[in-house]
Design a protein around this motif. Structure first.
Motif, PDB file in Angstrom:
ATOM      1  N   THR A   1     -16.045  15.107   8.302  1.00 34.63           N
ATOM      2  CA  THR A   1     -15.627  14.142   9.320  1.00 34.63           C
ATOM      3  C   THR A   1     -15.193  12.822   8.675  1.00 34.63           C
ATOM      4  OG1 THR A   1     -17.123  15.085  10.978  1.00 34.63           O
ATOM      5  CG2 THR A   1     -16.380  12.815  11.332  1.00 34.63           C
ATOM      6  N   ALA A   2     -15.982  12.368   7.697  1.00 32.74           N
ATOM      7  CA  ALA A   2     -15.660  11.121   7.004  1.00 32.74           C
ATOM      8  C   ALA A   2     -14.352  11.261   6.226  1.00 32.74           C
ATOM      9  CB  ALA A   2     -16.791  10.733   6.063  1.00 32.74           C
ATOM     10  N   MET A   3     -14.172  12.395   5.549  1.00 32.62           N
ATOM     11  CA  MET A   3     -12.956  12.615   4.771  1.00 32.62           C
ATOM     12  C   MET A   3     -11.718  12.618   5.661  1.00 32.62           C
ATOM     13  SD  MET A   3     -14.220  15.509   2.001  1.00 32.62           S
ATOM     14  CE  MET A   3     -12.659  15.551   1.136  1.00 32.62           C
ATOM     15  N   ASP A   4     -11.804  13.305   6.796  1.00 34.36           N
ATOM     16  CA  ASP A   4     -10.666  13.366   7.718  1.00 34.36           C
ATOM     17  C   ASP A   4     -10.350  11.980   8.286  1.00 34.36           C
ATOM     18  OD1 ASP A   4     -10.485  16.065   7.330  1.00 34.36           O
ATOM     19  OD2 ASP A   4     -11.557  16.620   9.162  1.00 34.36           O
ATOM     20  N   SER A   5     -11.400  11.268   8.661  1.00 34.57           N
ATOM     21  CA  SER A   5     -11.221   9.931   9.233  1.00 34.57           C
ATOM     22  C   SER A   5     -10.597   8.977   8.223  1.00 34.57           C
ATOM     23  CB  SER A   5     -12.566   9.389   9.707  1.00 34.57           C
ATOM     24  OG  SER A   5     -12.426   8.079  10.231  1.00 34.57           O
ATOM     25  N   LEU A   6     -11.081   9.035   6.980  1.00 30.21           N
ATOM     26  CA  LEU A   6     -10.568   8.140   5.943  1.00 30.21           C
ATOM     27  C   LEU A   6      -9.144   8.507   5.535  1.00 30.21           C
ATOM     28  CD1 LEU A   6     -13.806   7.868   3.797  1.00 30.21           C
ATOM     29  CD2 LEU A   6     -12.733   6.025   5.109  1.00 30.21           C
ATOM     30  N   LYS A   7      -8.826   9.799   5.567  1.00 26.34           N
ATOM     31  CA  LYS A   7      -7.469  10.232   5.251  1.00 26.34           C
ATOM     32  C   LYS A   7      -6.484   9.663   6.269  1.00 26.34           C
ATOM     33  CE  LYS A   7      -4.612  14.351   4.539  1.00 26.34           C
ATOM     34  NZ  LYS A   7      -4.585  15.851   4.520  1.00 26.34           N
ATOM     35  N   LYS A   8      -6.855   9.745   7.553  1.00 29.25           N
ATOM     36  CA  LYS A   8      -5.996   9.206   8.611  1.00 29.25           C
ATOM     37  C   LYS A   8      -5.896   7.687   8.498  1.00 29.25           C
ATOM     38  CE  LYS A   8      -7.016  12.910  11.903  1.00 29.25           C
ATOM     39  NZ  LYS A   8      -7.691  13.261  13.200  1.00 29.25           N
ATOM     40  N   LEU A   9      -7.007   7.059   8.163  1.00 30.14           N
ATOM     41  CA  LEU A   9      -7.021   5.604   8.012  1.00 30.14           C
ATOM     42  C   LEU A   9      -6.116   5.172   6.861  1.00 30.14           C
ATOM     43  CD1 LEU A   9      -8.170   2.811   8.732  1.00 30.14           C
ATOM     44  CD2 LEU A   9     -10.070   3.281   7.158  1.00 30.14           C
ATOM     45  N   ASN A  10      -6.188   5.898   5.746  1.00 26.79           N
ATOM     46  CA  ASN A  10      -5.345   5.577   4.593  1.00 26.79           C
ATOM     47  C   ASN A  10      -3.864   5.682   4.940  1.00 26.79           C
ATOM     48  OD1 ASN A  10      -7.369   4.997   2.775  1.00 26.79           O
ATOM     49  ND2 ASN A  10      -7.510   7.075   1.980  1.00 26.79           N
ATOM     50  N   GLN A  11      -3.511   6.739   5.666  1.00 30.35           N
ATOM     51  CA  GLN A  11      -2.108   6.938   6.029  1.00 30.35           C
ATOM     52  C   GLN A  11      -1.634   5.861   6.996  1.00 30.35           C
ATOM     53  OE1 GLN A  11       0.122   9.315   4.719  1.00 30.35           O
ATOM     54  NE2 GLN A  11       1.458   7.810   5.711  1.00 30.35           N
ATOM     55  N   HIS A  12      -2.487   5.544   7.963  1.00 31.85           N
ATOM     56  CA  HIS A  12      -2.147   4.505   8.939  1.00 31.85           C
ATOM     57  C   HIS A  12      -1.956   3.159   8.238  1.00 31.85           C
ATOM     58  CE1 HIS A  12      -1.917   2.354  12.680  1.00 31.85           C
ATOM     59  NE2 HIS A  12      -2.973   1.626  12.393  1.00 31.85           N
ATOM     60  N   THR A  13      -2.856   2.865   7.315  1.00 34.89           N
ATOM     61  CA  THR A  13      -2.772   1.610   6.565  1.00 34.89           C
ATOM     62  C   THR A  13      -1.499   1.560   5.730  1.00 34.89           C
ATOM     63  OG1 THR A  13      -5.182   1.404   6.436  1.00 34.89           O
ATOM     64  CG2 THR A  13      -3.901   0.175   4.816  1.00 34.89           C
ATOM     65  N   GLN A  14      -1.170   2.681   5.087  1.00 33.28           N
ATOM     66  CA  GLN A  14       0.042   2.746   4.266  1.00 33.28           C
ATOM     67  C   GLN A  14       1.293   2.527   5.111  1.00 33.28           C
ATOM     68  OE1 GLN A  14       0.094   3.202   0.696  1.00 33.28           O
ATOM     69  NE2 GLN A  14       2.065   2.292   1.237  1.00 33.28           N
ATOM     70  N   ASP A  15       1.319   3.129   6.301  1.00 32.84           N
ATOM     71  CA  ASP A  15       2.469   2.976   7.193  1.00 32.84           C
ATOM     72  C   ASP A  15       2.647   1.512   7.608  1.00 32.84           C
ATOM     73  OD1 ASP A  15       2.925   5.688   7.066  1.00 32.84           O
ATOM     74  OD2 ASP A  15       1.925   6.141   8.964  1.00 32.84           O
ATOM     75  N   LEU A  16       1.543   0.852   7.910  1.00 29.87           N
ATOM     76  CA  LEU A  16       1.597  -0.551   8.319  1.00 29.87           C
ATOM     77  C   LEU A  16       2.076  -1.443   7.168  1.00 29.87           C
ATOM     78  CD1 LEU A  16      -1.730  -0.899  10.374  1.00 29.87           C
ATOM     79  CD2 LEU A  16       0.603  -0.728  11.263  1.00 29.87           C
ATOM     80  N   ILE A  17       1.562  -1.165   5.973  1.00 31.44           N
ATOM     81  CA  ILE A  17       1.963  -1.961   4.809  1.00 31.44           C
ATOM     82  C   ILE A  17       3.438  -1.721   4.477  1.00 31.44           C
ATOM     83  CG2 ILE A  17       1.660  -2.239   2.316  1.00 31.44           C
ATOM     84  CD1 ILE A  17      -1.313  -1.838   2.712  1.00 31.44           C
ATOM     85  N   ASP A  18       3.885  -0.467   4.580  1.00 31.40           N
ATOM     86  CA  ASP A  18       5.287  -0.149   4.286  1.00 31.40           C
ATOM     87  C   ASP A  18       6.230  -0.940   5.184  1.00 31.40           C
ATOM     88  OD1 ASP A  18       4.567   1.605   2.302  1.00 31.40           O
ATOM     89  OD2 ASP A  18       4.835   3.426   3.503  1.00 31.40           O
ATOM     90  N   ALA A  19       5.839  -1.102   6.443  1.00 30.23           N
ATOM     91  CA  ALA A  19       6.673  -1.855   7.383  1.00 30.23           C
ATOM     92  C   ALA A  19       6.809  -3.315   6.946  1.00 30.23           C
ATOM     93  CB  ALA A  19       6.083  -1.774   8.789  1.00 30.23           C
ATOM     94  N   GLN A  20       5.727  -3.881   6.424  1.00 28.10           N
ATOM     95  CA  GLN A  20       5.756  -5.269   5.949  1.00 28.10           C
ATOM     96  C   GLN A  20       6.533  -5.385   4.637  1.00 28.10           C
ATOM     97  OE1 GLN A  20       4.652  -7.669   8.004  1.00 28.10           O
ATOM     98  NE2 GLN A  20       4.228  -5.934   9.347  1.00 28.10           N
ATOM     99  N   VAL A  21       6.427  -4.369   3.803  1.00 28.28           N
ATOM    100  CA  VAL A  21       7.155  -4.371   2.535  1.00 28.28           C
ATOM    101  C   VAL A  21       8.664  -4.359   2.796  1.00 28.28           C
ATOM    102  CG1 VAL A  21       7.688  -3.013   0.467  1.00 28.28           C
ATOM    103  CG2 VAL A  21       5.316  -3.310   1.183  1.00 28.28           C
ATOM    104  N   LYS A  22       9.084  -3.678   3.850  1.00 30.56           N
ATOM    105  CA  LYS A  22      10.509  -3.653   4.206  1.00 30.56           C
ATOM    106  C   LYS A  22      10.994  -5.069   4.530  1.00 30.56           C
ATOM    107  CE  LYS A  22      10.790   1.097   5.945  1.00 30.56           C
ATOM    108  NZ  LYS A  22      11.039   1.963   7.140  1.00 30.56           N
ATOM    109  N   ILE A  23      10.151  -5.837   5.189  1.00 32.54           N
ATOM    110  CA  ILE A  23      10.505  -7.218   5.518  1.00 32.54           C
ATOM    111  C   ILE A  23      10.669  -8.035   4.245  1.00 32.54           C
ATOM    112  CG2 ILE A  23       9.670  -9.347   6.598  1.00 32.54           C
ATOM    113  CD1 ILE A  23       8.261  -7.615   8.685  1.00 32.54           C
ATOM    114  N   ILE A  24       9.738  -7.852   3.304  1.00 38.55           N
ATOM    115  CA  ILE A  24       9.800  -8.581   2.036  1.00 38.55           C
ATOM    116  C   ILE A  24      11.023  -8.149   1.237  1.00 38.55           C
ATOM    117  CG2 ILE A  24       8.637  -8.960  -0.171  1.00 38.55           C
ATOM    118  CD1 ILE A  24       5.977  -8.679   1.309  1.00 38.55           C
TER     119      ILE A  24
END
Length: 227
Positions: free
Chosen positions: A160-183
């Motif tokens: 459960t922890a692994m699945d949750s953290l995997k989704k969290l990592n991907q979500h975080t990466q997607d959010l950061i990628d959007a900001q990197v596009k702005i930069i």
């Protein structure tokens, strides 16, 4: 900076989670610097236009149309250094916002990740479980190792922890990628300003000299007397 509690290190190892090593506080501090740069760049080109006795002073005796070289310089100043410095200032604001957003994204990620690890740790640390002594009793003897039911419980908690953290990592990466596009977009805009400045300066009388010596932008050109 939000640091992972020491008591979660072993749980993180069990679920294969690697904490983000980025310091969100330093990013926030960097964002402030970019934010201040906006005001600095605007002041560089706006302040001279507010000075008394210049061609922009409403009370000056200078009139446009009577001095062609002065008119040419005024038009150049308004359309190149001033316009470009304002463009640079706008990019500073964009980069500052993106860096601030990334700092917040990372802080939120860490809070969520450590909460997930804490939930898993609480399960794994109970008596008889993987992190809680792991033993069970058979005919009054303590036998090391988990019981079958405890193993299933621990395995479920880890999955459960692994699945949750995997989704969290991907979500975080997607959010950061959007900001990197702005930069990235802001960086390209700054590159265009730099290229235009080089071409424009090179076309001026003696401009090739400044391009060759890599001047520090239009401020150098203005301070040197606009040769």
């Amino acid at each position: 900076m939000i640091k992972m509690p020491d008591d979660l290190v072993e749980t993180a190892r069990l679920v294969g989670y690697t904490p983000i090593a980025i310091n969100e506080d330093k990013l926030a501090s960097l964002a402030k610097s970019w934010g201040k740069a906006e005001g600095v760049y605007k002041a560089m080109v706006d302040t001279p236009m507010k000075a008394s006795g210049t061609v922009w002073d409403p009370t000056t005796t200078w009139e446009r149309g009577n001095d062609r070289p002065l008119d040419a310089f005024t038009e150049f100043y308004e359309n190149y250094p001033r316009k470009h410095f304002h463009t640079v200032a706008a990019q500073g604001r964009a980069v500052a916002g993106a860096l601030n957003n990334i700092a917040g994204i990372i802080a939120n990620h860490k809070t969520a990740a450590y909460k997930t690890l804490k939930v898993a740790k609480d399960v794994l640390s109970r008596g008889g479980h993987m992190l809680g002594g792991a033993y069970h009793t058979v005919l009054f003897f303590h036998i090391h190792g988990e019981s079958e039911s405890d193993v299933e419980t621990d395995s479920a908690a880890i999955r459960t922890a692994m699945d949750s953290l995997k989704k969290l990592n991907q979500h975080t990466q997607d959010l950061i990628d959007a900001q990197v596009k702005i930069i990235t977009s802001a960086t390209k805009a700054l590159d265009r300003v730099s290229d235009n400045a080089t071409k424009t300066t090179g076309a001026l009388p003696g401009g090739a000299e400044y391009v060759k010596t890599a001047p520090d932008g239009y401020q150098f050109w203005v301070e040197s007397g606009g040769r």
